[in-house]
Design a protein around this motif. Structure first.
Motif, PDB file in Angstrom:
ATOM      1  N   CYS A 125       9.673  -3.987  10.790  1.00  0.00           N
ATOM      2  CA  CYS A 125       8.654  -3.018  11.172  1.00  0.00           C
ATOM      3  C   CYS A 125       7.328  -3.739  10.987  1.00  0.00           C
ATOM      4  CB  CYS A 125       8.712  -1.793  10.276  1.00  0.00           C
ATOM      5  SG  CYS A 125       7.365  -0.650  10.614  1.00  0.00           S
ATOM      6  N   HIS A 135       5.296   3.339  13.450  1.00  0.00           N
ATOM      7  CA  HIS A 135       6.017   2.109  13.099  1.00  0.00           C
ATOM      8  C   HIS A 135       5.840   1.128  14.258  1.00  0.00           C
ATOM      9  CE1 HIS A 135       8.234   4.266   9.900  1.00  0.00           C
ATOM     10  NE2 HIS A 135       8.372   5.236  10.774  1.00  0.00           N
ATOM     11  N   GLU A 192       4.138  -2.409  11.343  1.00  0.00           N
ATOM     12  CA  GLU A 192       2.967  -1.535  11.214  1.00  0.00           C
ATOM     13  C   GLU A 192       3.068  -0.851   9.862  1.00  0.00           C
ATOM     14  OE1 GLU A 192       0.689  -1.000  14.160  1.00  0.00           O
ATOM     15  OE2 GLU A 192      -0.392  -0.670  12.293  1.00  0.00           O
ATOM     16  N   LEU A 193       2.030  -0.974   9.046  1.00  0.00           N
ATOM     17  CA  LEU A 193       2.054  -0.399   7.694  1.00  0.00           C
ATOM     18  C   LEU A 193       2.380   1.092   7.763  1.00  0.00           C
ATOM     19  CD1 LEU A 193       1.636  -0.843   4.667  1.00  0.00           C
ATOM     20  CD2 LEU A 193      -0.731  -0.167   4.994  1.00  0.00           C
ATOM     21  N   CYS A 194       3.527   1.497   7.170  1.00  0.00           N
ATOM     22  CA  CYS A 194       3.994   2.871   7.355  1.00  0.00           C
ATOM     23  C   CYS A 194       4.326   3.550   6.040  1.00  0.00           C
ATOM     24  CB  CYS A 194       5.203   2.870   8.287  1.00  0.00           C
ATOM     25  SG  CYS A 194       6.534   1.805   7.713  1.00  0.00           S
ATOM     26  N   HIS A 246       7.240  -0.156   3.674  1.00  0.00           N
ATOM     27  CA  HIS A 246       7.070  -0.770   4.998  1.00  0.00           C
ATOM     28  C   HIS A 246       7.656  -2.179   5.048  1.00  0.00           C
ATOM     29  CE1 HIS A 246       4.982  -3.037   8.093  1.00  0.00           C
ATOM     30  NE2 HIS A 246       4.383  -3.729   7.167  1.00  0.00           N
ATOM     31  N   MET A 273      11.396  -2.434   5.739  1.00  0.00           N
ATOM     32  CA  MET A 273      11.945  -1.724   6.894  1.00  0.00           C
ATOM     33  C   MET A 273      12.495  -2.737   7.901  1.00  0.00           C
ATOM     34  SD  MET A 273      10.120   1.355   8.935  1.00  0.00           S
ATOM     35  CE  MET A 273      10.853   1.960  10.456  1.00  0.00           C
TER      36      MET A 273
HETATM   37 CU1  CUA Z   1       7.846   1.314   9.474  1.00  0.00          CU
HETATM   38 CU2  CUA Z   1       6.306  -0.236   8.630  1.00  0.00          CU
END
Ligand code: CUA
Length: 347
Positions: free
Chosen positions: A208, A172, A210-212, A216, A219
């Motif tokens: 967030c 993340h 960062e692609l999670c 995502h 987030m």
């Molecule tokens: Cu955690 Cu995107």
């Protein structure tokens, strides 16, 4: 080449793109409105580099325009003009000027990078916060005070906050655009550290970055910068004995269904987000904004009901069991828990 007909077709697309981009300018989620020293130093660097770029652009385009007009082929002239190349003076000029520009950019950039490296980990005055990224929520632990919370990061205005960041699952990235740059939470177990402060009281949105996973984009979290006194008060009420639903039967349901993963005060397991003082939160699940007027979201009770009735529709791929399908809660129990959580406010 774009003909006028083609251009006409491009117009609505350009207008639509303009509208979409205008939507990106959410006031509390913009690096262009810095609210703290860390974000200000990044913004200053942006202004410096853009100023240099504009100056270079104007000078180069003016020279190009001048040359185009001045040396264009005159009527009746047929011979090839004198060919010049390898002009020593010019070569020196266009090598030295970019070098000077790079130095002008590099000095403040390197200075800002080193300043950003001060993570305040050993600063006794800094408030230490352990951040853990989860799919798809944020956990905040105030190690010096023995307080744990989720989604709303409450900080005293003006104080340096020393962060220590980890992840419980995947990669993340912790980002509060108006306060600071981004920092990753790494799945390989490394702990990242950084620091920022928010001199002005207020609520800042975090994301967030960062692609999670499928949620995502949902987030989100909030940073609430409050006065020193309010912060102390918040810590004290977070440490107060847990409040459970008044109705004993509902309290039992809450204990057996919810406290298996969540915690309130010293009760339950904090595997999922801590729910202490839930009624005072800025949002439900980080993304359903609480607003009693309904202008920028919905009242908290409505948001909790939306969440509990179908968590999957709010945050696809989240790990919360469906209260009805998986935990066997009735509509009445869900409403009872929603009312209890909405009413569980902090001093
Ligand atoms: Cu955690 Cu995107």
């Amino acid at each position: 080449m774009i003909t006028w007909q083609g251009g006409k077709r491009l117009l609505p697309m350009t207008a639509a793109l303009g509208l979409i981009l205008a939507g990106c300018g959410r006031e509390d989620l913009s690096v262009l409105r810095p609210q703290g020293p860390a974000a200000e130093s990044s913004f200053d660097l942006m202004k410096l580099s853009i100023t240099i770029m504009i100056a270079v652009l104007l000078i180069v385009f003016s020279i190009a325009a001048y040359v185009l007009v001045k040396f264009r082929r005159k009527p009746g002239r047929r011979e090839i003009p004198v060919q010049v190349e390898g002009n020593f003076k010019l070569e020196v000029v266009w090598t030295v000027i970019p070098l000077i520009l790079v130095v002008i950019l590099a000095v403040p950039t390197v200075k800002a990078v080193f300043a950003a490296g001060n993570d305040h980990a050993d600063d006794p005055d800094a408030v230490k916060v352990k951040v853990t990224g989860h799919q798809y929520w944020w956990e905040f632990e105030y190690t010096d005070y023995g307080v744990k919370t989720a989604q709303d990061l409450v900080i005293p205005a003006g104080k340096d906050i020393a962060f220590e960041l980890r992840t419980a699952d995947v990669l993340h990235s912790f980002w509060v655009p108006s306060l600071s740059g981004k920092i990753d939470t790494n799945p390989d177990g490394t702990v990242n550290r950084f620091s920022f402060s928010a001199p002005n009281e207020g609520v800042y949105r975090g994301k967030c970055a960062e692609l999670c996973g499928p949620s995502h984009g949902f987030m989100e979290f909030k940073v609430k910068s409050v006065s020193e006194a309010e912060f102390e008060q918040w810590l004290a009420s977070m440490k107060a004995p847990a409040v459970l639903p008044e109705d004993p039967q509902l309290a039992e349901t809450f204990r057996s269904a919810c406290l298996r993963c969540h915690a309130v005060g010293d009760q339950g397991l904090a595997v999922g987000p801590d729910l202490t003082g839930f009624g005072s939160r800025e949002s439900v699940a980080g993304i359903l904004l609480n607003d009693d007027t309904g202008a920028d979201g919905a009242p908290i009770l409505e948001n909790i009901q939306t969440w509990l009735r179908d968590p999957e529709s709010v945050k696809p791929g989240n790990t919360m069991p469906d209260p009805k399908a998986d935990l066997g809660l009735t509509d009445a129990e869900i409403d009872g828990i929603a009312e209890y959580l909405a009413g569980y406010t902090l001093e």
